[in-house]
Design an enzyme around this catalytic site. Structure first.
Site, PDB file in Angstrom:
ATOM      1  CG  ASP A   1       3.641 -35.348 -17.616  1.00  0.00           C
ATOM      2  OD1 ASP A   1       3.463 -36.209 -18.484  1.00  0.00           O
ATOM      3  OD2 ASP A   1       2.960 -34.307 -17.563  1.00  0.00           O
TER       4      ASP A   1
ATOM      5  CG  ASN B   1      -1.526 -38.405 -21.388  1.00  0.00           C
ATOM      6  OD1 ASN B   1      -1.636 -37.299 -21.907  1.00  0.00           O
ATOM      7  ND2 ASN B   1      -0.873 -38.597 -20.268  1.00  0.00           N
TER       8      ASN B   1
ATOM      9  CD  GLU C   1       2.851 -34.507 -22.410  1.00  0.00           C
ATOM     10  OE1 GLU C   1       3.795 -35.203 -22.828  1.00  0.00           O
ATOM     11  OE2 GLU C   1       2.483 -34.503 -21.232  1.00  0.00           O
TER      12      GLU C   1
ATOM     13  CG  ASN D   1       1.858 -38.865 -18.299  1.00  0.00           C
ATOM     14  OD1 ASN D   1       2.110 -38.419 -19.411  1.00  0.00           O
ATOM     15  ND2 ASN D   1       1.133 -38.205 -17.414  1.00  0.00           N
TER      16      ASN D   1
ATOM     17  NE  ARG E   1      -6.278 -35.498 -23.363  1.00  0.00           N
ATOM     18  CZ  ARG E   1      -5.133 -35.572 -22.706  1.00  0.00           C
ATOM     19  NH1 ARG E   1      -4.246 -36.502 -23.023  1.00  0.00           N
ATOM     20  NH2 ARG E   1      -4.860 -34.740 -21.712  1.00  0.00           N
TER      21      ARG E   1
HETATM   22 CA    CA Z   1       2.275 -36.439 -20.282  1.00  0.00          CA
END
Ligand code: CA
Length: 286
Positions: free
Chosen positions: A193, A100, A15, A145, A98
């Site tokens: 995402d 992201n 990520e 996101n 958490r």
């Molecule tokens: Ca992501």
């Protein structure tokens, strides 16, 4: 458009790709492993340090070093992960979540949001200003996101994955205020995402369970699909000296061995040359 594997990382949850212009490297994270990576495209070498907890994203700090959004808060550290200092403790409601995705903007602010796996609406979206103050910008977020800004700075794009699309806000570059939330892209292939905005103002959206990155115009028209040989495409960012390479992160997490056997490159870092450059990445000015 052909994507290449530039690093067979086998990341669990790759990520947060970010081009670091000073170091000429791509920084990225493996959230689940709590690793902050540094990939040098000139040598193909990838090194990493452990954050000591899950880490959602990494940004460059203008005065040197990095800023991390982790499992439990906002942390600064040196480039090698040493000299860690906690700026803010941040808990989800209920706890157990958490940070992201997140990103520094071109005006020196750092934005990041939280999530709780399996619990909708438990996250929030935050803005860390250069003076170190942390503001809650949105609450009731499910999976915070991708985010990015139009080249003129007056629009911010934002993904809460569970809503199935990309939203836009009016954004004031002078103050960091956001308002006027509206839907600009509905995703019909997997889930939205991470995202990045290119120099022409178009959105490149990574599709979790969608095997692709897609390009959309600012008004939501689909103009390009970059197929990726991994189903969990997590994020993308422009990099390289001229910002002409689109780096793409992917994940293996949550997929059974027999599923992964059909996508052996899942978890790799990919790259493609999309024919348009990105915008200069931001740095946190604190
Ligand atoms: Ca992501």
């Amino acid at each position: 458009m052909i994507v290449d594997v530039v690093l067979a990382a086998r990341a669990r949850l790759g990520e947060g790709p970010l081009w670091d212009r000073r170091a000429a490297v791509l920084r990225w994270v493996d959230i689940k492993r709590g690793e902050v990576h540094r990939f040098d495209p000139a040598t193909g070498e990838d090194t990493s340090f452990e954050a000591g907890e899950q880490v959602g994203t990494v940004a460059v700090r203008r005065s040197g070093g990095l800023v991390l959004a982790t499992e439990t808060g906002i942390v600064t550290c040196a480039e090698d992960g040493s000299d860690r200092e906690r700026l803010h403790e941040v808990a989800t409601n209920p706890p157990g979540g958490r940070f992201n995705d997140g990103k520094a903007d071109p005006w020196g602010r750092f934005w990041a949001g939280t999530m709780v796996e399996g619990t909708d609406g438990a996250g929030a979206f935050y803005r860390l200003d250069p003076d170190g103050d942390l503001y809650t910008m949105l609450t009731g977020v499910s999976v915070s996101n991708g985010l990015g800004w139009s080249p003129d700075g007056t629009t911010m794009y934002y993904v809460d994955t569970r809503t199935g699309g990309v939203d836009a806000f009016d954004h004031d570059p002078a103050t960091g205020d956001i308002s006027g939330r509206r839907r600009v892209v509905e995703i019909d292939r997997g889930w939205p995402d991470g995202l990045t905005v290119d120099a022409e103002g178009n959105l490149w959206v990574a599709l979790w369970d969608g095997w692709a990155v897609r390009r959309y115009t600012p008004d939501g028209r689909l103009t390009e699909t970059v197929e990726v040989p991994a189903q969990r495409v997590t994020s993308c960012a422009f990099g390289g000296a001229d910002l002409s390479t689109l780096y793409i992160t992917t994940a293996r997490t949550g997929l059974a061995e027999e599923v992964l056997a059909r996508q052996p490159e899942a978890g790799s870092l990919f790259a493609v040359s999309p024919g348009v450059p990105g915008q200069a990445p931001g740095e946190w000015a604190g």
